[in-house]
Design a protein around this motif. Structure first.
Motif, PDB file in Angstrom:
ATOM      1  N   GLU A   1      23.886  29.543  22.796  1.00 30.70           N
ATOM      2  CA  GLU A   1      24.399  30.738  22.121  1.00 30.70           C
ATOM      3  C   GLU A   1      25.907  30.897  22.264  1.00 30.70           C
ATOM      4  OE1 GLU A   1      22.903  32.504  19.967  1.00 30.70           O
ATOM      5  OE2 GLU A   1      20.919  31.654  20.269  1.00 30.70           O
TER       6      GLU A   1
ATOM      7  N   GLN B   1       8.918  35.796  20.280  1.00 28.56           N
ATOM      8  CA  GLN B   1       9.453  36.909  21.066  1.00 28.56           C
ATOM      9  C   GLN B   1       9.325  36.522  22.524  1.00 28.56           C
ATOM     10  OE1 GLN B   1      11.474  39.308  21.027  1.00 28.56           O
ATOM     11  NE2 GLN B   1      10.727  40.444  19.286  1.00 28.56           N
ATOM     12  N   PRO B   2      10.265  35.966  23.184  1.00 25.92           N
ATOM     13  CA  PRO B   2      11.614  35.601  22.751  1.00 25.92           C
ATOM     14  C   PRO B   2      11.625  34.352  21.867  1.00 25.92           C
ATOM     15  CG  PRO B   2      11.199  34.777  24.949  1.00 25.92           C
ATOM     16  CD  PRO B   2       9.991  35.558  24.555  1.00 25.92           C
TER      17      PRO B   2
ATOM     18  N   HIS C   1      16.992  30.359  30.280  1.00 23.35           N
ATOM     19  CA  HIS C   1      18.160  31.242  30.140  1.00 23.35           C
ATOM     20  C   HIS C   1      19.455  30.450  30.174  1.00 23.35           C
ATOM     21  CE1 HIS C   1      15.028  33.812  32.236  1.00 23.35           C
ATOM     22  NE2 HIS C   1      15.136  34.324  31.041  1.00 23.35           N
TER      23      HIS C   1
ATOM     24  N   ARG D   1      14.701  35.244  38.964  1.00 24.23           N
ATOM     25  CA  ARG D   1      14.349  35.711  37.631  1.00 24.23           C
ATOM     26  C   ARG D   1      14.838  34.708  36.578  1.00 24.23           C
ATOM     27  NH1 ARG D   1      12.966  36.217  33.578  1.00 24.23           N
ATOM     28  NH2 ARG D   1      12.841  37.880  32.040  1.00 24.23           N
TER      29      ARG D   1
ATOM     30  N   MET E   1      16.948  39.312  27.158  1.00 22.75           N
ATOM     31  CA  MET E   1      18.039  38.459  27.616  1.00 22.75           C
ATOM     32  C   MET E   1      18.540  37.580  26.478  1.00 22.75           C
ATOM     33  SD  MET E   1      16.573  37.941  31.427  1.00 22.75           S
ATOM     34  CE  MET E   1      17.677  36.745  32.089  1.00 22.75           C
ATOM     35  N   VAL E   2      17.630  37.136  25.643  1.00 28.08           N
ATOM     36  CA  VAL E   2      18.056  36.363  24.474  1.00 28.08           C
ATOM     37  C   VAL E   2      18.893  37.240  23.544  1.00 28.08           C
ATOM     38  CG1 VAL E   2      17.249  35.169  22.399  1.00 28.08           C
ATOM     39  CG2 VAL E   2      16.165  34.711  24.602  1.00 28.08           C
TER      40      VAL E   2
ATOM     41  N   TRP F   1      13.157  31.331  21.662  1.00 28.31           N
ATOM     42  CA  TRP F   1      14.036  30.417  22.410  1.00 28.31           C
ATOM     43  C   TRP F   1      14.680  29.407  21.472  1.00 28.31           C
ATOM     44  CZ3 TRP F   1      15.196  32.251  26.822  1.00 28.31           C
ATOM     45  CH2 TRP F   1      14.247  32.858  27.656  1.00 28.31           C
TER      46      TRP F   1
ATOM     47  N   MET G   1      20.741  39.670  24.375  1.00 29.85           N
ATOM     48  CA  MET G   1      22.070  39.833  24.980  1.00 29.85           C
ATOM     49  C   MET G   1      22.925  38.596  24.735  1.00 29.85           C
ATOM     50  SD  MET G   1      21.160  41.579  28.623  1.00 29.85           S
ATOM     51  CE  MET G   1      22.726  42.251  29.146  1.00 29.85           C
ATOM     52  N   LEU G   2      22.313  37.428  24.893  1.00 31.36           N
ATOM     53  CA  LEU G   2      23.071  36.188  24.699  1.00 31.36           C
ATOM     54  C   LEU G   2      23.514  36.064  23.235  1.00 31.36           C
ATOM     55  CD1 LEU G   2      20.898  33.814  26.902  1.00 31.36           C
ATOM     56  CD2 LEU G   2      23.238  34.570  27.378  1.00 31.36           C
TER      57      LEU G   2
ATOM     58  N   THR H   1      13.801  43.912  31.410  1.00 32.22           N
ATOM     59  CA  THR H   1      14.618  42.761  31.818  1.00 32.22           C
ATOM     60  C   THR H   1      13.860  41.547  31.319  1.00 32.22           C
ATOM     61  OG1 THR H   1      15.068  43.988  33.836  1.00 32.22           O
ATOM     62  CG2 THR H   1      15.967  41.781  33.716  1.00 32.22           C
ATOM     63  N   ASP H   2      13.327  41.678  30.138  1.00 34.04           N
ATOM     64  CA  ASP H   2      12.451  40.632  29.644  1.00 34.04           C
ATOM     65  C   ASP H   2      13.253  39.513  28.977  1.00 34.04           C
ATOM     66  OD1 ASP H   2       9.991  39.580  29.566  1.00 34.04           O
ATOM     67  OD2 ASP H   2       9.288  40.697  27.832  1.00 34.04           O
ATOM     68  N   ASP H   3      12.584  38.382  28.804  1.00 37.73           N
ATOM     69  CA  ASP H   3      13.255  37.231  28.208  1.00 37.73           C
ATOM     70  C   ASP H   3      13.813  37.559  26.832  1.00 37.73           C
ATOM     71  OD1 ASP H   3      12.930  35.557  30.322  1.00 37.73           O
ATOM     72  OD2 ASP H   3      11.037  34.728  29.627  1.00 37.73           O
ATOM     73  N   ALA H   4      13.015  38.272  26.034  1.00 37.98           N
ATOM     74  CA  ALA H   4      13.469  38.587  24.680  1.00 37.98           C
ATOM     75  C   ALA H   4      14.760  39.388  24.736  1.00 37.98           C
ATOM     76  CB  ALA H   4      12.387  39.363  23.943  1.00 37.98           C
TER      77      ALA H   4
END
Lengths: 156, 1004, 318
Positions: free
Chosen positions: A66, C232-233, A59, A54, B995-996, C235, B998-999, B990-993
């Motif tokens: 971040e 969205q997201p 990430h 995943r 996760m961002v 990055w 969360m970061l 559990t999408d990228d957005a």
């Protein structure tokens, strides 16, 4: 929050590590470390993901941008993957990323990959100790393409 | 007062090891209610003790633990631990069973698993889970992953001091708790008692119990396990140092007539190889590992490769039986006779005894079982599948066997007994109830955060109040509170009350692991109309208080950040409703041999329609060439009865002379295209069983095969014995050659059946022509399990066994003139005598390899399943999913999956049929809640996701040039999401957005 | 270098004979020594087509917008490989294309020439075989072509496009042997001390203004929305700050794994003259070393990041 203290590189500085753990093995390994009360440094912030596959380079780099000083991605050992082969796919992706980052001058210790199984509580704790130690040794992450300020050394 | 509970269920499974668990799960899948009775405080059995499993070296606990959790969660499975059967009455379909549930004295619903009780307990006893290598307390939990995940008091040693009661923060302990009797009505019983290591106290020559450094194979497993007594460090018990030389002694208490255990335990060779390999991995230095053996029996799938790997990695194999183990200085001295003669002594640091298996016994159960095999085993016989059974013994109680075989037997048994339930149960099971959900769409997030003290487990380290106050400052958090025990009943009520009071539409519990507790809290909020996906956990116990007790300040800071991350994530969670898929209630069985016939019968008897497709114009496959099952029962009448039963069943459609030309779809909905006498037709099926079989290799050019008709394969000999025994009467000298085309570089696998087959034929020849001298040239005789009896009989009958090295195989000199009277000279080199001798044979019989069908590849592509490196069909998991394919809804039966004998084929066919019935039994299937979604506006249709998906869940719609996710197949791993360059794939919640987010939260 | 008239005639003939909707080629540009990609759709327009040593831009980049039409396209070795990757990625169908292959002599380094001969105009340059003639105000300068090749072209191993529908006659030049210059360059960087290497890339990449010229010129950057622009997201942001720059380049590299054909277009397009070949040269070398894969050579072998092997290297897993 404690951003400033984190980045000043004072002796009280402790690395902050984002750990992406797969649900089925590595997160379970972390749980086992907990259940077994195995102590390790309080440096990690765990993000639970279904599978190591995943995780993309996005990430990992985003975590560093971040504010993380190090990133850990951990999945099931080869053969144990809940999704059959996700970890093997991830392995390919990561070796390439790892090599490119090293080439571009990013310290190897910033990004770590590992396999931890559900029964490896002690191994998980040991991994966190190692990662913490290694990141501590290279010091805080100041952002990409930035010169490391001053002559500070981080001997851990 | 005696507490008596009355229960009516479909079935009772006795024994909570892997076999019993699998049987219970397979029955539950079919919608049948099961009581799973286990004598110890936790299910898991021996498999929980193992470090790794062969031949893949998978972590045993990793693959077992999800099964345990699945058993625990299944509403159809009622797990009763510390429970024994007292009495069985009745008959198939109507049993009355009395069980005794000993008092655990710890309420599993209250127990937090914190271990405070064990710490306080003053009484020690040997720890059975760790093979008594360490002590445990009178109140104990056998292993951290135990299910039920609660402590238990061993009544026999408890001194009732009450210290644990005082120490327990949850009030879970009641020293006065009493036993309960269960009065059970059930239709059938599955006996899955498993095995124990045989008592070898009488074998004093090996020095067990006398010398500390002589250990059993199970003790070795515990030493190797990272959760074992040494934390996974392999140390010599007497010195505490890493061993430099380890000896493994095979057949300790197996294949030993004098000792009363003449049978082969079937698994020890491969586990010794595993332990030797792991020992090499564990020891930093170079450790010498020597395995002393009689025959290496790596007959299972992938085992021969494992054996070859061990040889490559330096494990040494010495063909010799060790006489005795004595002490010589600090080391152990082995006395043995090498093959070349003489007596040799050799010193080792550690000696591991590969102790044989003995079946568990259970006197009050055994009366219910009509058949009992030799040596205490409850062996199954093929005839049993011709009718539904009331009692079936599985796993290692049926015969000595390994995990995948046990899992197979469990599935087979599940269907055997489940067929009894057909008339009474509604055939198709409706999907589970869903609570009415309120519509949260469009409303801003209103998050409630509940921070758990877990008694003092969290609160003694983490400043819970501070975490709570911090949570209040986070965006969209409208309520934050503390709970003493978030998992307790009253806490569920509190959470529900707060949902109402504060109109919460998202809930976070900051407590322990979502792996164990999320389902509980999700059910709690679901009852209040919140979709279970509107929930998130912060694991501040396992990841904070329990591991950072020395750093409370940092632990608190970390807890706050974990909560902040959870809040950031849950804000954008959206409700998820798993897709439901209609199920077609018919199965397709491909292949009309023994496996296909058995599978078709099993499914039809459970009440589902089956189409049985066979390429040839007759049924029976390779089985028509076999005379006997290994135990001597004749095949022909059985096969006849089986075919009649299948053809006579209205639910079965038999289509011979028919080929499958296309197969598409997924679990619940496959579509097949047939090409047969009536041209092309189509059919829809809920499940598919591949039972296409294998072939006997025709060893052209080897040992003169094809040049002289007196040189033939074992199968051809079987046909001769059956059809024209008179032609064999005058034979005087026969040579049989084993491993013809097996265990070679080209085919690095054992064909499993040839040793037994050859010996059976040799015994038959011995009856037909008693004066004939029969020589069997072999590499290792692999009459595994109870088949060892045949080997012994053969030797007693004077059949000569001559071993050959693959480097010096027998030489067959085909005579120039085809004069039938002229013998065929066979030259054999005997490595023991180091001489060559010549047998003028009148017949040479070759044990030719079992080879996969060439058409496997085509079928594999159609069914989207994989072949193993040898060309057989690959199972989803070597250990625990031996009949499943990675492609769900497709199952494997018989030799299509790898060499096996007829009994094993039938058993596997039933296991495959049971798995298929699990699907057919459902009205609808529920998919994963979180499955990948495609944003078609971004998708370029490049096809990368299609390639990376391990489940073939993604296809490219060529007309629209976008990818399409089949939610029925998607398992939500997210590999496609991470691969997609276009950002077109999403994994909800559990999408990228997220996760961002969360970061970013991490950064404060 | 190619006779303009015969090129036009050949392509026009193909256009009409094959009933093509258009032919993608190069026309003289407005900037000196920068021919621009063009699509010719009318028979009379073929006279505008040119081909010379400055036709660097990978023409495969122009196929997406003509999907579904039957197109002719002029391909050098690298364009051919890029076309193959695009077919592999289902972006175009091979049968829709008519490939006109040009055995490539390697493209010339415009910057190098302009640096040495400021103000050089296209009509002052003539190519003949291995020689380059510059007409400088009556003064004729003779140069060896090979000295002025682009670094990526110097290292090219696939100059002659294969499996084309029409291969234009080999031109009168000696195809220079592929040399290891790019590999050596990458290797020498990889052998630098960590901080020195970090410094080099800090210096190179810090010049990036996130203009995305490299992305826009690349045939493989066909995403509807690039991750750089995703909200969205989110990055990254469009600000040319170091984190954004790094994030962009590393992720773009990862996206190019098993696809980049080292055509050099990105480096050629970069207004800041960032030596992008040093990034992609490394990527291509790693992919080849780790997965024994060279992009664009055949359509059936899956790209390395779309599958795996049990025997993949494990060195990075600790």
């Amino acid at each position: 929050m404690a951003e400033q203290a984190h980045k000043t590189g004072t002796s009280s500085w402790e690395p902050r590590i984002v750990a992406f753990l797969c649900r089925w093995c590595s997160y379970a390994g972390a749980d086992l470390a907990g259940v077994s009360r195995i102590s390790y440094p309080p440096t990690t912030r765990v993000i639970l993901v279904p599978c190591s596959s995943r995780i993309s380079p996005y990430h990992i780099l985003k975590a560093l941008i971040e504010g993380a000083d190090g990133v850990l991605v951990s999945g099931c050992h080869p053969g144990d993957c809940h999704y059959l082969t996700g970890n093997l796919l991830a392995r390919r992706r990561f070796i390439l990323l790892k090599r490119l980052l090293a080439y571009l001058g990013i310290e190897e210790a910033r990004v770590k990959f590992s396999w931890i199984s559900a029964s490896e509580g002690e191994e998980f704790a040991q991994l966190i100790r190692e990662v913490t130690e290694e990141v501590r040794a290279i010091g805080p992450f100041h952002g990409f393409l930035r010169e490391v300020p001053g002559e500070e050394t981080h001997d851990g | 007062m005696v507490r008596l509970k009355r229960l009516t269920v479909n079935f009772l499974v006795v024994g909570g090891g892997i076999s019993g668990m699998q049987a219970a799960l397979d029955m539950a899948e079919m919608g049948l209610k099961v009581v799973l009775a286990e004598a110890t405080p936790s299910i898991g059995g021996h498999m929980a003790q193992l470090d790794k499993t062969f031949p893949t070296n998978d972590c045993s606990m990793c693959i077992l633990s999800p099964k345990m959790v699945a058993c625990g969660r299944d509403p159809m499975i009622d797990i009763r631990t510390l429970t024994e059967v007292l009495e069985v009455k009745g008959k198939p379909g109507r049993y009355e069973i009395l069980l005794r549930e000993a008092p655990r004295k710890v309420d599993p619903r209250k127990c937090l698993g914190c271990g405070a009780c064990a710490k306080a307990c003053p009484t020690e006893r040997p720890g059975t889970f760790d093979e008594e290598l360490v002590t445990a307390k009178a109140i104990d939990r056998p292993f951290p992953q135990a299910y039920p995940n609660a402590y238990a008091i061993d009544e026999t040693v408890c001194i009732r001091c009450g210290k644990c009661v005082e120490a327990c923060p949850a009030g879970a302990i009641d020293l006065d708790a009493e036993e309960t009797f269960l009065y059970l009505k059930a239709e059938g019983i599955v006996w899955a008692g498993g095995y124990r290591l045989g008592n070898i106290d009488a074998l004093t020559q090996y020095g067990y119990r006398q010398f500390e450094d002589v250990i059993t194979s199970l003790e070795m497993e515990r030493f190797l396990s990272s959760s074992g007594p040494t934390g996974g460090k392999l140390l010599v018990p007497s010195t505490g140092k890493e061993p430099e030389r380890i000896a493994f002694l095979q057949c300790v208490g197996s294949r030993d007539v004098r000792f009363g255990r003449p049978y082969c335990s079937s698994v020890c060779c491969t586990y010794a190889i595993k332990e030797a390999l792991l020992a090499k991995e564990h020891c930093s230095g170079t450790v010498a590992t020597r395995i002393f053996y009689m025959d290496i029996r790596t007959q299972g799938k992938g085992f021969e490769r494992y054996y070859m790997r061990a040889e490559r990695e330096g494990v040494e194999f010495i063909r010799s039986r060790v006489f005795r183990v004595t002490k010589g200085g600090a080391q152990l001295v082995l006395t043995y006779s090498p093959e070349t003669g003489g007596v040799r002594e050799e010193a080792f640091d550690l000696v591991v005894l590969s102790v044989g298996m003995v079946p568990q016994t259970h006197s009050s159960l055994e009366t219910a079982f009509p058949r009992r095999g030799p040596y205490g085993y409850f062996r199954q016989i093929p005839d049993q599948i011709l009718e539904a059974q009331g009692c079936v013994a599985i796993g290692a109680t049926a015969c000595p066997r390994d995990i995948p075989e046990s899992v197979v037997s469990a599935g087979g048994a599940a269907l055997q007994v489940a067929s009894l339930a057909r008339t009474r149960e509604s055939r198709v099971v409706p999907p589970p109830v869903r609570w009415d959900e309120r519509n949260t769409a469009g409303t801003p997030p209103r998050i409630g955060v509940f921070v758990c003290h877990c008694g003092t487990n969290i609160a003694s380290v983490v400043a819970v109040k501070e975490v709570r106050e911090f949570a209040k400052t986070l965006p969209n958090v409208v309520y934050a509170g503390e709970l003493l025990y978030a998992c307790s009943e009253d806490s569920q009520a509190t959470i529900q009350k707060m949902i109402d009071k504060h109109d919460l539409n998202r809930v976070i519990v900051a407590s322990c692991s979502p792996r164990t507790h999320a389902p509980l809290f999700q059910e709690t909020i679901h009852q209040k109309g919140l979709n279970p996906a509107l929930f998130e956990m912060a694991n501040i116990r396992d990841q904070c208080s329990w591991v950072h007790s020395d750093a409370p300040r940092e632990a608190t800071e970390k807890a706050k950040e974990l909560v902040a991350m959870a809040v950031a994530k849950v804000r954008t969670h959206r409700p998820l409703i798993p897709q439901t898929l209609e199920v077609n209630h018919k199965a397709l069985v491909i292949g009309g041999g023994l496996a296909g016939l058995s599978a078709a019968l099993g499914i039809a008897r459970k009440g589902f329609g089956v189409t049985l497709v066979e390429q040839a114009d007759r049924l029976g496959g390779m089985a028509i060439h076999h005379r006997q099952f290994w135990d001597g029962r004749p095949v022909a009448p059985f096969l006849e009865a089986l075919e009649a039963a299948v053809r006579g069943n209205d639910l079965v459609t038999v289509r011979t002379a028919t080929r499958i030309t296309d197969l598409s779809g997924y679990k619940g909905n496959f579509e097949a295209t047939f090409h047969g006498e009536n041209g092309e037709t189509k059919g829809t099926f809920g499940a598919v069983i591949i039972a296409t079989g294998a072939n006997e290799w025709q060893p052209k050019g080897m040992y003169g095969f094809g040049q002289d008709e007196r040189i033939l394969t074992q199968t051809a000999l079987s046909d001769l014995i059956e059809q024209s025994p008179e032609r064999l009467k005058r034979l005087r000298r026969i040579v049989m050659i084993q491993c013809v085309g097996s265990r070679t570089e080209e085919r690095p696998y054992c064909s499993r059946v040839c040793c037994t087959h050859a010996i059976q034929n040799a015994l038959a020849l011995n009856q037909i022509a008693p004066e004939a001298q029969i020589v069997i040239a072999y590499r290792d005789i692999r009459t595994y399990g109870l088949r060892e009896d045949l080997y012994r009989t053969a030797r007693e009958k004077g059949i000569l066994f001559v071993r050959y090295d693959p480097e010096r195989p027998p030489e067959v000199a085909v005579p120039e003139d085809r004069e039938i009277t002229r013998p065929i000279p066979v030259r054999l080199y005997d490595p023991i005598l180091e001489t060559t001798f010549e047998v003028p044979a009148q017949m040479v019989v070759l044990a030719a390899a079992t080879v996969p069908l060439e058409t496997n590849r085509e079928l594999a592509q159609m069914a989207k399943v994989t072949l193993d490196p040898d060309g057989f069909f690959l199972e989803a998991h070597a250990k625990l999913r031996p009949v499943d394919c990675a492609m769900e809804g497709v199952f494997l039966a018989g030799t299509a999956q790898g060499p096996k004998d007829m009994g094993e084929t039938i058993e596997q066919a039933f296991a495959a049929a049971a798995r298929a019935c699990g699907i057919l039994s459902k009205q609808a299937l529920e998919g994963e809640a979180s499955v990948a979604e495609v944003d078609t506006s971004r998708c370029a249709g490049c096809g990368l996701c299609e390639l990376v998906c391990p489940f073939h869940a993604i296809t490219i719609d060529d007309s629209k040039q976008v990818s399409v996710v089949n939610a029925a197949l998607c398992k939500g791993c997210g590999a496609c999401v991470a691969s997609c360059r276009n950002g077109a794939l999403h994994l909800p919640n559990t999408d990228d957005a997220q996760m961002v987010d969360m970061l970013k939260a991490l950064n404060g | 270098m190619t006779d303009k008239v015969s090129l036009a005639r050949t392509l026009q003939e193909v256009f009409q004979r094959e009933g093509l909707d258009g032919v993608i080629g190069y026309a003289a540009g407005t900037t000196p020594l920068r021919p621009r990609p063009t699509v010719v759709t009318k028979p009379e327009a073929f006279d505008s087509l040119v081909f010379d040593g400055f036709c660097v831009q990978n023409l495969a980049n122009y196929l997406h917008r003509h999907r579904g039409k039957r197109m002719g396209i002029l391909v050098k070795g690298c364009d051919r490989r890029a076309v193959r990757v695009l077919v592999q990625e289902k972006q175009i169908a091979r049968e829709d294309l008519y490939l006109i292959g040009i055995p490539c002599p390697g493209m010339l380094n415009r910057s190098q020439l302009l640096e040495e001969y400021p103000g050089l105009q296209g009509d002052q340059v003539a190519e003949e075989g291995d020689t380059l003639y510059l007409e400088l105000s009556g003064n004729r300068v003779t140069l060896s072509r090979v000295d002025y090749l682009l670094p990526t072209c110097r290292a090219c191993r696939h100059r002659v496009p294969d499996d084309v529908d029409l291969l234009l006659d080999p031109l009168p030049f000696t195809s220079p042997e592929a040399d290891g210059s790019l590999a050596d360059e990458v290797k020498s960087i990889a052998e630098m001390e960590g901080e020195e290497r970090a410094g080099l890339f800090r210096e190179e990449l810090s010049r990036c203004i996130l203009c995305y010229a490299c992305r826009n010129v690349c045939p493989f950057c066909y995403c509807e929305t690039c991750f750089t622009d995703s909200l969205q997201p989110a990055w990254m942001t469009p600000a040319p700050e170091p984190d954004n720059i790094f994030f962009y380049h590393v992720n773009r590299m990862m996206h190019m794994a098993g696809r980049c054909v080292t055509c050099g277009s990105c480096e050629w397009a970069c207004p800041e003259h960032i030596q992008l070949r040093l990034l992609y040269g490394k990527l291509v070398a790693d992919v080849e070393e780790l997965f024994a894969y060279e992009p664009g050579l055949d359509e059936t072998t899956p790209q390395p990041l779309s599958h795996f092997s049990e025997h993949d290297p494990d060195e990075h897993i600790g």
